[in-house]
Each structure stands twice: as C-alpha cells, then as structure tokens.
Design a protein around this motif. Structure first.
Motif, PDB file in Angstrom:
ATOM      1  N   VAL A 145     -23.215  32.720 -17.975  1.00 49.39           N
ATOM      2  CA  VAL A 145     -22.090  33.068 -18.855  1.00 49.39           C
ATOM      3  C   VAL A 145     -22.322  32.477 -20.242  1.00 49.39           C
ATOM      4  O   VAL A 145     -22.180  33.160 -21.264  1.00 49.39           O
ATOM      5  CB  VAL A 145     -20.753  32.566 -18.273  1.00 49.39           C
ATOM      6  N   THR A 146     -22.688  31.198 -20.278  1.00 52.50           N
ATOM      7  CA  THR A 146     -22.946  30.534 -21.562  1.00 52.50           C
ATOM      8  C   THR A 146     -24.046  31.240 -22.345  1.00 52.50           C
ATOM      9  O   THR A 146     -23.894  31.535 -23.531  1.00 52.50           O
ATOM     10  CB  THR A 146     -23.337  29.061 -21.336  1.00 52.50           C
ATOM     11  N   ILE A 147     -25.155  31.518 -21.679  1.00 52.51           N
ATOM     12  CA  ILE A 147     -26.284  32.164 -22.358  1.00 52.51           C
ATOM     13  C   ILE A 147     -25.888  33.534 -22.903  1.00 52.51           C
ATOM     14  O   ILE A 147     -26.150  33.857 -24.066  1.00 52.51           O
ATOM     15  CB  ILE A 147     -27.496  32.292 -21.405  1.00 52.51           C
ATOM     16  N   ASN A 148     -25.236  34.335 -22.082  1.00 51.93           N
ATOM     17  CA  ASN A 148     -24.838  35.680 -22.516  1.00 51.93           C
ATOM     18  C   ASN A 148     -23.890  35.631 -23.711  1.00 51.93           C
ATOM     19  O   ASN A 148     -24.001  36.445 -24.638  1.00 51.93           O
ATOM     20  CB  ASN A 148     -24.183  36.442 -21.361  1.00 51.93           C
ATOM     21  N   GLU A 149     -22.958  34.687 -23.680  1.00 52.31           N
ATOM     22  CA  GLU A 149     -21.992  34.578 -24.775  1.00 52.31           C
ATOM     23  C   GLU A 149     -22.675  34.247 -26.101  1.00 52.31           C
ATOM     24  O   GLU A 149     -22.398  34.868 -27.138  1.00 52.31           O
ATOM     25  CB  GLU A 149     -20.949  33.507 -24.447  1.00 52.31           C
ATOM     26  N   TYR A 150     -23.581  33.285 -26.084  1.00 54.69           N
ATOM     27  CA  TYR A 150     -24.234  32.876 -27.334  1.00 54.69           C
ATOM     28  C   TYR A 150     -25.269  33.890 -27.812  1.00 54.69           C
ATOM     29  O   TYR A 150     -25.527  34.000 -29.012  1.00 54.69           O
ATOM     30  CB  TYR A 150     -24.814  31.469 -27.198  1.00 54.69           C
ATOM     31  N   LEU A 151     -25.833  34.643 -26.895  1.00 56.08           N
ATOM     32  CA  LEU A 151     -26.731  35.723 -27.304  1.00 56.08           C
ATOM     33  C   LEU A 151     -25.943  36.792 -28.068  1.00 56.08           C
ATOM     34  O   LEU A 151     -26.393  37.304 -29.096  1.00 56.08           O
ATOM     35  CB  LEU A 151     -27.421  36.354 -26.089  1.00 56.08           C
ATOM     36  N   GLU A 152     -24.758  37.124 -27.566  1.00 61.31           N
ATOM     37  CA  GLU A 152     -23.933  38.138 -28.226  1.00 61.31           C
ATOM     38  C   GLU A 152     -23.443  37.644 -29.590  1.00 61.31           C
ATOM     39  O   GLU A 152     -23.397  38.400 -30.559  1.00 61.31           O
ATOM     40  CB  GLU A 152     -22.742  38.503 -27.339  1.00 61.31           C
ATOM     41  N   ILE A 153     -23.072  36.363 -29.664  1.00 60.50           N
ATOM     42  CA  ILE A 153     -22.631  35.800 -30.947  1.00 60.50           C
ATOM     43  C   ILE A 153     -23.777  35.794 -31.946  1.00 60.50           C
ATOM     44  O   ILE A 153     -23.606  36.106 -33.124  1.00 60.50           O
ATOM     45  CB  ILE A 153     -22.070  34.374 -30.739  1.00 60.50           C
TER      46      ILE A 153
END
Length: 314
Positions: free
Chosen positions: A268-276
């Motif tokens: 979840v953390t990785i996906n969120e920061y990739l999108e940001i």
C-alpha cells in the motif's frame, strides 16, 4: 472528504516547506499542516457559495428583464429553468450549509461579484445552457447533470477563477483538483430526500486519519537523518540532486510508514508514493522510488525488521 493519498500529499507539501530541524519545536509546523488540511474544506464551501451566488444571479437577471420598460415578450416571460434548477435550490435552501459558509466567512462573492458575472455570462452563452433550457425534462437527474456539466466544462476550467483562488489562498492551487473531485461526487449523490448534512462532508473519514496526518508529519521530521542515511546506502549509483529533491522526501515518508506504521502494508505504501511521484515529480521518479523501496522491503523481510501486523498485511 480526504482519503489517505490526499493526506499524504498534504504532508508532503508541508514537509517540503518545512525549514526547521529535527530538534525544533514542531507545534507551529504541525499547526500549519492542520490548517492547510482544513483549508480544503474552505475551498469546497467557497465553491458551493459561488454556486449559490450564480443561482441568485439568475433570479436577479430574470427580475431585471421583467422590469424593462421597453422589454420584449421574451423579456417579460424569461426562461426560468436555471433559477428553478432543483440542485441549485437544494444548495441555496440548505440552511446548515449557508450557516457554515457564513461562519467560515467564505461568502466573499458579494464583494468579488465580477467573477460571478463572468461565469454567469459564459454559462448563458454556452451550448450546454441552450440545450438545457430547450429540454422539456425538469427532474433532479436532468438538473444535476446540467450543473455538473457547467461546473466541469465552464466553471472549473476558468483561468480567471483559478487565478482568483490562487490569490485568495496559495494552497488552494494544489487543492483544487481534489476538491473538484469531492464536490462532483457529492453533487452526483444528492437526492430530494437527502439530509442537509449531505452537502457538509467530514474532512476526515475518522479520527485515525487525522492522527495519521499528524504522526506521519512529525515522525518523518524527527527521523529525517536516520532515514536519509538508510536511503543513501541504497542509492550509491544515484546523484545527490535526485535525493535532495522531492524524490528523497517521498522516500523518507515511505520509510516512515515502513518503520513507524506497522498496520499499513508495504504494498500500500509503495503504490501510494509511486502514484504521488507520477503526479508531482519527474517522469523517471516512480521507477527510481519503486526500485529503492523494493530493495528496502526485501532487506527488511529477509532480516525480519519492522514487521507488519494485522490480517492480510505483507
């Protein structure tokens, strides 16, 4: 109103603006963050206040036409479909909403009426308006579609309005896309039987989200040196400029979640920061961030460091 990604973006922006050090008193900067988050509600309500003023403008416009001494038959009998719009009437007649707007002092359109005039004129001259007033349908579904369409195609893209919001509050520039999405979602769900509170969303889904914003901000700052050192060991082949940019900040925030928020899955953390990163940083940032975070997660898992807890977490 806010989801976790919106919160992460606000924390990122506040951290980027942070000028202090790990040992500084964070109360002032935390207050800035919370004020910035709350400012999104101000923008949301100010837009609803604008729709209220456009509704009022339509009534005044028709009244002036009817009072013209040398008016034509069409002037004496103007099309009132815009002022009779069911969604606009729901917004204007919502006493709870209007009290919130008044209490937050967001009804500034009386003073800055020229923006209301410009938008009203653009709406009146549009094909959307022409099609709407010629449509015999008068149900809420039709009225909602019209308001959502003119907001999406005429109001939100207006450059003068955008500049106005930027002058009003600098943080609103970044908030505008998020607030637009929330506003359209709320308006789309309005029913004739909806309670007044339907137009007044909570800023946070729950108290946990509010606490998440505070803790992510504070813990990233308080562990800045530690996170920077850990990241540098994994980025020997990358230039220091990239690490000093927004990418470095996003990596530190991700590490903070890895280590200090055991209930949030790594994925979840990785996906969120990739999108940001895709939205706010350089074209290659997401690849860089993904490679570093993937390397760190594999190391944590192999050494049983900073384990995640909870059902289905990884």
């Amino acid at each position: 109103m806010l989801n976790r990604r919106h919160i992460r973006i606000k924390v990122m922006q506040s951290l980027y603006a942070f000028k202090g050090h790990e040992s500084d008193d964070l109360a002032k900067d935390e207050k800035f963050l919370m004020h910035s988050l709350d400012g999104m509600l101000d923008l949301y309500f100010s837009i609803l206040a604008l729709l209220t003023e456009l509704h009022k403008k339509s009534k005044n416009y028709n009244e002036k036409l009817q009072k013209k001494l040398l008016g034509s038959d069409s002037d004496r009998n103007p099309n009132t479909k815009f002022q009779d719009n069911l969604l606009l009437n729901i917004i204007s007649d919502n006493k709870m909403l209007q009290e919130v707007i008044s209490k937050r002092k967001l009804n500034f359109w009386d003073l800055d009426f020229e923006y209301v005039d410009i938008l009203f004129k653009d709406i009146k001259n549009s094909k959307l308006y022409e099609d709407y007033i010629s449509n015999p349908e008068t149900d809420l579904k039709t009225d909602k579609k019209f308001i959502i369409d003119i907001y999406t195609e005429i109001i939100a893209p207006n450059d003068k309005l955008y500049d106005y919001f930027e002058d009003k509050k600098l943080t609103w520039v970044d908030d505008f896309p998020v607030v637009n999405t929330v506003l359209l979602k709320v308006l789309g769900k309005i029913k004739l039987t909806s309670p007044e509170t339907k137009l007044i969303p909570d800023l946070y889904k729950d108290e946990d989200d509010k606490e998440f914003a505070k803790e992510l901000f504070k813990k990233t700052i308080l562990n800045n040196s530690k996170f920077a050192e850990e990241i540098s060991k994994k980025t020997t082949n990358w230039d220091t400029e990239r690490l000093a940019s927004l990418d470095g900040l996003l990596l530190k925030m991700a590490l903070c979640e890895f280590q200090k928020f055991p209930s949030i899955p790594h994925k979840v953390t990785i996906n969120e920061y990739l999108e940001i990163a895709k939205e706010y940083s350089t074209p290659k940032s997401s690849l860089f961030i993904n490679g570093i975070l993937d390397k760190i997660v594999k190391e944590y898992q192999s050494k049983a460091l900073h384990p995640k807890t909870g059902r289905g977490l990884m």
